[in-house]
Scaffold this motif. Structure first.
Motif, PDB file in Angstrom:
ATOM      1  N   SER A 137       0.818  -1.209   0.000  1.00 56.21           N
ATOM      2  CA  SER A 137       0.000   0.000   0.000  1.00 56.21           C
ATOM      3  C   SER A 137       0.855   1.263   0.000  1.00 56.21           C
ATOM      4  O   SER A 137       0.501   2.238  -0.639  1.00 56.21           O
ATOM      5  CB  SER A 137      -0.947   0.003   1.200  1.00 56.21           C
ATOM      6  N   GLU A 138       1.985   1.266   0.705  1.00 54.33           N
ATOM      7  CA  GLU A 138       2.877   2.431   0.723  1.00 54.33           C
ATOM      8  C   GLU A 138       3.394   2.737  -0.676  1.00 54.33           C
ATOM      9  O   GLU A 138       3.413   3.882  -1.100  1.00 54.33           O
ATOM     10  CB  GLU A 138       4.046   2.184   1.675  1.00 54.33           C
ATOM     11  N   ASP A 139       3.842   1.702  -1.395  1.00 57.69           N
ATOM     12  CA  ASP A 139       4.350   1.890  -2.752  1.00 57.69           C
ATOM     13  C   ASP A 139       3.249   2.385  -3.682  1.00 57.69           C
ATOM     14  O   ASP A 139       3.481   3.272  -4.498  1.00 57.69           O
ATOM     15  CB  ASP A 139       4.948   0.584  -3.293  1.00 57.69           C
ATOM     16  N   GLU A 140       2.068   1.807  -3.544  1.00 56.23           N
ATOM     17  CA  GLU A 140       0.949   2.234  -4.375  1.00 56.23           C
ATOM     18  C   GLU A 140       0.582   3.680  -4.099  1.00 56.23           C
ATOM     19  O   GLU A 140       0.294   4.448  -5.031  1.00 56.23           O
ATOM     20  CB  GLU A 140      -0.258   1.334  -4.136  1.00 56.23           C
ATOM     21  N   LEU A 141       0.565   4.088  -2.834  1.00 54.13           N
ATOM     22  CA  LEU A 141       0.232   5.465  -2.484  1.00 54.13           C
ATOM     23  C   LEU A 141       1.261   6.447  -3.037  1.00 54.13           C
ATOM     24  O   LEU A 141       0.898   7.518  -3.543  1.00 54.13           O
ATOM     25  CB  LEU A 141       0.111   5.629  -0.970  1.00 54.13           C
ATOM     26  N   ASP A 146       0.400   9.273  -5.681  1.00 60.01           N
ATOM     27  CA  ASP A 146       0.718  10.663  -5.346  1.00 60.01           C
ATOM     28  C   ASP A 146       1.541  11.321  -6.455  1.00 60.01           C
ATOM     29  O   ASP A 146       1.270  12.455  -6.850  1.00 60.01           O
ATOM     30  CB  ASP A 146       1.464  10.729  -4.014  1.00 60.01           C
ATOM     31  N   GLN A 147       2.527  10.604  -6.962  1.00 59.70           N
ATOM     32  CA  GLN A 147       3.348  11.153  -8.056  1.00 59.70           C
ATOM     33  C   GLN A 147       2.495  11.389  -9.294  1.00 59.70           C
ATOM     34  O   GLN A 147       2.635  12.398  -9.977  1.00 59.70           O
ATOM     35  CB  GLN A 147       4.505  10.203  -8.377  1.00 59.70           C
ATOM     36  N   HIS A 191       0.310  14.516  -8.953  1.00 59.11           N
ATOM     37  CA  HIS A 191       1.075  15.755  -9.089  1.00 59.11           C
ATOM     38  C   HIS A 191       1.397  16.098 -10.541  1.00 59.11           C
ATOM     39  O   HIS A 191       1.739  17.237 -10.856  1.00 59.11           O
ATOM     40  CB  HIS A 191       2.358  15.693  -8.257  1.00 59.11           C
ATOM     41  N   THR A 192       1.263  15.141 -11.444  1.00 54.83           N
ATOM     42  CA  THR A 192       1.533  15.420 -12.865  1.00 54.83           C
ATOM     43  C   THR A 192       0.280  15.878 -13.593  1.00 54.83           C
ATOM     44  O   THR A 192       0.357  16.315 -14.740  1.00 54.83           O
ATOM     45  CB  THR A 192       2.089  14.167 -13.577  1.00 54.83           C
ATOM     46  N   LEU A 193      -0.880  15.787 -12.945  1.00 53.90           N
ATOM     47  CA  LEU A 193      -2.130  16.165 -13.594  1.00 53.90           C
ATOM     48  C   LEU A 193      -2.316  17.672 -13.625  1.00 53.90           C
ATOM     49  O   LEU A 193      -1.851  18.393 -12.742  1.00 53.90           O
ATOM     50  CB  LEU A 193      -3.313  15.524 -12.864  1.00 53.90           C
TER      51      LEU A 193
END
Length: 170
Positions: free
Chosen positions: A151-155, A159-160, A163-165
């Motif tokens: 879940s940490e990796d997925e979050l 998140d990254q 931020h590109t949207l």
């Protein structure tokens, strides 16, 4: 009995119930079989109390579960474990297992009937293990495909991406 951990607390408001998700703890040397999860519905106040216990939130005055744990400890007892013992859908039943020294200094177990939400709120405050009866997990549980740390990796990835949207992307 199956050892579990609180995986998620889904907070809701109004008449919609909150949900506590317990996930089976992987045993050392066990297979790669998916872990099971158990969802228990509860009220918003109860879910908030469990969350505050996990976060170790401090209040100016003790809330009910803090007071109860203080009382247990003042009487010389200890919260040994919590057991989710039975389900009559949609109602779950729990036992709060306390230990206290007897007259001959041998430890005695005291078994108390409790709502799962109250038992879980005390367990997180006392750092006590949480168990679920096999039958309860088999009847009411689901398979949890989430792997440790996933879940940490997925979050982070999500998140990254966010931020590109830009508004033009919609």
């Amino acid at each position: 009995m199956i050892r579990t951990d609180i995986e998620t607390i889904i907070m809701a408001a109004g008449s919609i119930p909150s949900t506590i998700v317990l996930r089976e703890r992987r045993q050392d040397g066990s297979s790669d079989a998916p872990l099971r999860a158990l969802s228990i519905q509860t009220g918003a106040f109860e879910a908030a109390s469990i969350s505050q216990g996990i976060d170790r939130s401090q209040h100016a005055r003790p809330i009910t579960h803090d007071l109860m744990l203080d009382t247990i400890q003042a009487l010389g007892a200890k919260v040994e474990r919590v057991e989710i013992s039975r389900v009559d859908a949609p109602v779950f039943y729990a036992r709060l297992i306390l230990t206290i020294a007897g007259d001959d200094d041998q430890m005695c177990e005291v078994n108390l009937d409790a709502r799962p939400s109250d038992a879980l709120a005390l367990a997180v405050r006392a750092n006590a293990p949480i168990y679920v009866e096999d039958d309860v997990m088999n009847r009411a549980g689901t398979v949890s495909y989430q792997q440790e740390g996933e879940s940490e990796d997925e979050l982070r990835a999500f998140d990254q991406f966010v931020h590109t949207l830009s508004p033009d992307d919609f």
